[in-house]
Scaffold this active site. Structure first.
Site, mmCIF file in Angstrom:
data_model
loop_
_atom_site.group_PDB
_atom_site.id
_atom_site.type_symbol
_atom_site.label_atom_id
_atom_site.label_comp_id
_atom_site.label_asym_id
_atom_site.label_seq_id
_atom_site.Cartn_x
_atom_site.Cartn_y
_atom_site.Cartn_z
ATOM 1 N N ASP A 9 0.882 -1.172 0.000
ATOM 2 C CA ASP A 9 0.000 0.000 0.000
ATOM 3 C C ASP A 9 0.917 1.218 0.000
ATOM 4 O O ASP A 9 1.523 1.544 1.026
ATOM 5 C CB ASP A 9 -0.888 -0.043 1.267
ATOM 6 N N LYS A 71 2.642 11.485 -3.790
ATOM 7 C CA LYS A 71 1.614 10.710 -4.491
ATOM 8 C C LYS A 71 0.537 11.626 -5.079
ATOM 9 O O LYS A 71 -0.148 11.277 -6.029
ATOM 10 C CB LYS A 71 1.001 9.715 -3.495
ATOM 11 N N GLU A 172 -7.239 0.486 -4.332
ATOM 12 C CA GLU A 172 -7.177 0.405 -2.870
ATOM 13 C C GLU A 172 -8.483 -0.094 -2.238
ATOM 14 O O GLU A 172 -8.457 -0.993 -1.394
ATOM 15 C CB GLU A 172 -6.776 1.770 -2.287
ATOM 16 N N ASP A 194 -12.744 5.504 1.662
ATOM 17 C CA ASP A 194 -11.298 5.502 1.872
ATOM 18 C C ASP A 194 -10.762 6.931 1.824
ATOM 19 O O ASP A 194 -10.594 7.506 0.750
ATOM 20 C CB ASP A 194 -10.670 4.623 0.762
#
Ligand code: AMP
Length: 630
Positions: A9, A71, A172, A194
């Protein structure tokens, strides 16, 4: 014994690596014993690379020397808006790279963001190798469901630079649902909410008889914990005397100190009703500037007032996704919260209000994604196919049409893998070329979508538009990557183009970065792991030679020489196979034996036959040539 395989992850704020051991997924501790590694990379004044917790420490005193939250920008095209967005979020400047990709200036060096992600991945690789005591290559990496084609490709490229072989990119939320679904044996409709450090993803999945079918996905790629921290930073700035408020809001060191304090307070407010926030040395750090300290209390109620608009944004996105999927809140049986931000009580409360039921408890929101990735990775390697993932396209795909519009060919939330075709007519008669521009996004206006690339069909003989129908075929892989083919239906002429990732780094640069990372890795790896990695490279060289000899045997018309070469090929094949088994079981005696015998065979094969020698690139370092190992 199997080669180890891991699930990763790669988060905006923190990352985790997991594996399946004795049938159970578990997060692997990093070399400091923690399950989460901050996704931070920095350089000390001596130029030494620091990653994870060490980089977090460095960020306190030298924020501009540490790359954080990269990211958020990876795989995106550089543009002034992005630079503006970055200015309020991160203390380092973003620059434009030669392919329009984004680079960061950190501690005086300019690094592609892909390389920074590779450095984080490289650290996780080292952690996993320290756990297994052997090299690790194979992995599943997760990305936000709403990552577009470029962002996915950049993540894969980062993994490649880190010496990792990506078995599959998985969304994810899907990974989280896999981890939860398998342990709880849940069947039905699940919603995965999420909210991480930089991105928000929301998905609906149907789980039935081991099949995880994503039905719809949505999100906001620029909404996450960082924005909550900034809301608190703005509040903290307002607590400063007017003169310092001005200077501190433009001073990088002050902003970084406030951000660290704000993030800490946000975490404390997930537990208590009040947080004390202290930060010192705020204001103008230039010569003659004055500095002040702050020491204030922030109540949970005040914090909730500050971040309410951000929470509302996440709920709006959720409602919109449910409307698009024609799913009502009452249809959802399970709500799964993922990402560190879902520990914030206000978020839990608002989500529970929206669905009229509380989210499931007992799921660690920081670990569940890595666990799901590990489960999926181990299933791919074992090929037992216990769980099947069916994902959806997170963005529509279309073709640019005359007048600046877009005709959609694959709709958002279509099940993938998918193939879709559409016939277009050239915009005017008399053309001998047609340029088909491919867009990803939801707008009807081309310029408001992401341009993925273009296919150029030449040699058309278009007298009248209707004479030359052009068929465009889109293929979306199960990982969400796109390829396009365009065919002139009259002549059968066809042009296939894997969408050129315009923000990808060039092959030469990737090669150089991979070599650099391999050298770093060799330096950091445990001696035992290094020895195994070097042995793998030797085997890889043996295998490369075997392939070269095989080709030489095919070309040769000298019967005697061909027979001798074929024998060498077979000997090499057997030896490489033996070596791989020896490496996996760490049978040192056998590894030594294979090394000696391989040396003899290589000498024999190349003696007097330089043309038979292995072709291709020389190995780049202990880890560089090992992607196809065992
Ligand atoms: P992730 O990208 O999933 O690692 O999410 C990290 C984000 O979650 C960061 O913005 C953290 O500040 C935030 N976070 C982690 N733990 C907590 C907590 N206990 N309370 C509030 N926010 C948290």
């Amino acid at each position: 014994m199997r080669e180890p395989v891991v699930g990763i992850d790669l988060g905006t704020s923190t990352s985790a690596v997991a594996t399946v051991e004795n049938g159970k997924p578990r997060v692997l501790p990093n070399r400091s014993g923690r399950s989460l590694t901050p996704s931070l990379v920095g350089f000390t004044t001596e130029g030494v690379r620091v990653v994870g917790d060490e980089a977090r420490l460095l960020a306190v005193s030298r924020p501009a020397d540490v790359a954080a939250a990269t990211k958020r920008f990876i795989g995106r095209r550089w543009d002034p808006m992005l630079v503006h967005e970055a200015r309020t979020l991160v203390p380092y400047p973003l620059l434009e790279g030669p392919n329009g990709e984004v680079r960061a200036r950190i501690a005086g060096r300019v690094l592609p963001l892909t390389q920074i992600s590779a450095m984080v991945l490289g650290e996780l690789k080292l952690d996993a190798e320290a756990h297994f005591g052997r090299p690790v290559h194979k992995c599943v990496i997760t990305v936000p469901a709403n990552f577009d084609d470029n962002q996915r490709a950049a993540t894969k490229q980062a993994a490649h630079i880190a010496g990792l072989h990506v078995l599959r990119i998985v969304n994810e939320p899907t990974a989280a649902a896999v981890a939860y679904g398998l342990t709880s044996k849940f069947e039905g409709k699940a919603l995965v909410f999420d909210l991480g450090g930089g991105t928000f993803d929301v998905s609906i999945l149907e789980v039935e008889s081991g099949v995880f079918q994503v039905q719809a996905t949505g999100g906001d790629p620029v909404l996450g914990g960082e924005d909550f921290d900034q809301a608190v930073v703005r509040w903290l700035l307002a607590q400063l005397p007017l003169a310092q408020r001005e200077t501190a809001s433009r001073d990088m060191l002050s902003l970084q100190r406030l951000k660290i304090a704000a993030e800490q307070a946000k975490r404390e407010l997930s537990q208590g009703d009040e947080a004390r926030i202290t930060a010192s040395g705020l204001g103008d750090h230039g010569p003659g500037g004055t500095l002040v300290d702050v020491d204030v209390r922030l109540s949970r109620a005040e914090f909730e007032r500050l971040v309410e608009p951000l929470v509302a944004r996440s709920l709006d996105v959720t409602r919109q996704m449910m409307e698009e999927a024609r799913v009502a809140p009452k249809d959802i049986q399970i709500i799964l919260l993922v990402g560190g931000m879902t520990r914030v009580p206000l978020i839990r409360k608002r989500v529970a209000e929206l669905f009229g039921k509380p989210p499931v408890v007992g799921v660690n929101p920081d670990e569940v994604v890595a666990l799901g990735a590990a489960v999926h990775a181990s299933e791919i390697v074992a090929q037992d196919g216990e769980t099947l993932l069916i994902d959806v396209a997170s963005h529509s795909l279309g073709v640019g049409v005359y007048g600046g519009g877009v005709r959609k060919v694959v709709g958002k939330n279509s099940a993938i893998p998918a193939v879709a075709r559409e016939v277009f007519l050239p915009s005017a008669g008399g053309q001998n070329k047609a340029r088909i521009v491919i867009y990803q996004g939801e707008s009807d206006q081309a310029e408001q979508n992401v341009k993925l690339g273009e296919v150029l069909l030449s040699d058309l003989r278009v007298k009248h538009r209707a004479d030359t129908p052009l068929e465009v075929t889109f293929e979306l892989s199960s990982e969400g990557t796109v390829s396009v083919r365009c065919m002139d239906l009259t002549s059968g002429l066809s042009e296939a183009l894997r969408i050129t990732q315009r923000t990808e780094l060039s092959a030469d640069e990737v090669k150089a970065l991979r070599a650099e990372q391999a050298a770093y890795h060799a330096d950091q790896a445990h001696p035992e792991t290094r020895e195994l990695a070097e042995f793998e490279i030797l085997l890889e060289q043996g295998d490369t030679l075997r392939r070269a000899l095989e080709a030489a045997a095919r070309r040769s018309d000298d019967e005697k020489e061909r027979t001798a070469t074929v024998k060498l090929v077979e000997d090499l094949r057997a030896l490489v196979h033996l070596g791989r088994t020896a490496g996996l079981s760490k049978n040192r005696a056998q590894m030594g034996d294979v090394t000696v015998r391989l040396g003899t065979l290589v000498a024999e094969a190349t003696a007097g036959h330089p043309a038979r020698g292995p072709s291709g690139d020389p190995p780049v370092g202990p880890d560089g040539a090992s992607s196809s190992a065992a």
